[in-house]
Design a protein around this motif. Structure first.
Motif, PDB file in Angstrom:
ATOM      1  N   ASP A 221      32.860 -68.439   1.944  1.00 21.73           N
ATOM      2  CA  ASP A 221      31.604 -68.103   2.623  1.00 21.73           C
ATOM      3  C   ASP A 221      31.664 -66.649   3.079  1.00 21.73           C
ATOM      4  O   ASP A 221      32.698 -65.999   2.980  1.00 21.73           O
ATOM      5  N   PHE A 287      22.868 -61.482   9.158  1.00 23.56           N
ATOM      6  CA  PHE A 287      22.850 -62.938   8.898  1.00 23.56           C
ATOM      7  C   PHE A 287      22.808 -63.676  10.229  1.00 23.56           C
ATOM      8  O   PHE A 287      23.720 -64.434  10.559  1.00 23.56           O
ATOM      9  N   TYR A 290      22.940 -67.673  10.126  1.00 26.70           N
ATOM     10  CA  TYR A 290      24.269 -68.102   9.678  1.00 26.70           C
ATOM     11  C   TYR A 290      25.314 -67.816  10.749  1.00 26.70           C
ATOM     12  O   TYR A 290      26.204 -68.640  11.004  1.00 26.70           O
ATOM     13  N   GLN A 293      25.231 -70.393  13.572  1.00 29.09           N
ATOM     14  CA  GLN A 293      25.802 -71.671  13.147  1.00 29.09           C
ATOM     15  C   GLN A 293      27.319 -71.593  13.073  1.00 29.09           C
ATOM     16  O   GLN A 293      28.030 -72.499  13.539  1.00 29.09           O
ATOM     17  N   ARG A 294      27.805 -70.515  12.484  1.00 27.03           N
ATOM     18  CA  ARG A 294      29.256 -70.343  12.336  1.00 27.03           C
ATOM     19  C   ARG A 294      29.923 -70.169  13.710  1.00 27.03           C
ATOM     20  O   ARG A 294      31.032 -70.660  13.938  1.00 27.03           O
TER      21      ARG A 294
END
Length: 320
Positions: A221, A287, A290, A293-294
């Motif tokens: 990722d 991002f 993203y 969330q990460r």
């Protein structure tokens, strides 16, 4: 204008005397080697003898020394520049008190541009002198030396600080420097996407192009909280800790020297690992969804590892 002359004029035009590749001296060494090489009749005439006293004793040791000095100077100056940009709170006040924050925004950009130019022109100088070496000796030892230089961490285009400067430029361009009159650090630098995989791309002069893959080879990722190992490969911090068999509490400096990079399999690459803070800022802005969330996922894992660490410390203290 020949590159040798252009390079000398550039180095002589610097306000401070900076380490560089002694292009003229290395060419003289090769010229002497060529005369000695042509005077011998006991070789096949197609390659340099295995134990050429000029190459083994003078040319390559001189080049290694000069490349090491250039990379050391570049890394040190880039680190100072980015410290100024990232400074905040008490640290920023302390640096102002020392007189290190007197430069304005445009001056920081110009210094970044000068640093990148310094790195690139020296990279070209090394490439050209090695090409000349191979031409004189009818060999590929010059090209082979590039691999050796990378393993010795003296290849300047492999420096993680160059990646940080590229991210630094994009961060400035997208935030504080929105004016059309704002000076560019270097043209063609951008965050690009190929099949939804991000990379830092930069078109540089003299046909040099940099493409830095920002996909972690472990979790597959986009790198999160990126860290560069001394071999130049970039991973997520937690992924790198997992590969090094250490916890986030102990950190990468606690990794055993025998632990290898997951990609190139080199050992001893974790102790000098560098957190890429400018790149981290760039990716978190690019991002956002993203990143959130990460961040949530990694927060849970970090809490778990910290809890396990202190539980084991308590058990060890109690003798359980």
């Amino acid at each position: 204008m020949k590159f040798c002359k252009k390079y000398q004029e550039y180095m002589q035009g610097q306000q401070k005397q900076l380490p560089g590749v002694d292009f003229k001296k290395l060419k003289k060494i090769l010229k002497k080697c060529r005369k000695d090489f042509e005077s011998h009749q006991d070789h096949d005439g197609q390659s340099c003898p295995h134990h050429c006293p000029v190459c083994d004793g003078t040319f390559f040791p001189s080049l290694v020394k000069e490349m090491s000095a250039v990379v050391g100077c570049f890394n040190k100056r880039a680190q100072k520049l980015l410290e100024l940009h990232l400074a905040s709170g008490f640290r920023k006040y302390f640096m102002w008190f020392q007189g290190r924050l007197q430069k304005d925004h445009a001056a920081l950009i110009q210094e970044g541009k000068d640093l990148v130019t310094y790195a690139l022109i020296n990279a070209i100088a090394v490439r050209k002198i090695l090409k000349k070496y191979d031409k004189i000796h009818y060999s590929k030892q010059g090209q082979a030396f590039k691999s050796k230089a990378q393993s010795m961490h003296i290849e300047i285009l492999q420096s993680p600080w160059l990646c940080e400067l590229m991210a630094f430029h994009i961060n400035l361009r997208e935030t504080k420097v929105k004016s059309s009159k704002a000076p560019a650090l270097f043209d063609g630098c951008s965050l690009t996407f190929d099949d939804d995989k991000p990379s830092l791309s930069c078109e540089l002069f003299d046909s040099i192009k940099l493409d830095i893959d920002l996909t972690c080879a472990i979790c597959l990722d986009t790198v999160f909280d990126p860290v560069s190992l001394t071999c130049g490969h970039i991973f997520c911090y937690m992924c790198a800790c997992s590969a090094a068999s250490v916890t986030i509490v102990d950190g990468l400096k606690a990794a055993e020297p025998k632990e290898k990079c997951p990609l190139c399999r080199k050992t001893g690459v974790y102790e000098g690992a560098l957190h890429l803070e400018e790149l981290n800022i760039l990716l978190s802005r690019s991002f956002h969804k993203y990143w959130e969330q990460r961040l949530q996922t990694e927060r849970i894992e970090r809490i778990r590892q910290v809890k396990e660490h202190w539980e084991s410390q308590c058990r060890a203290f109690m003798g359980v």
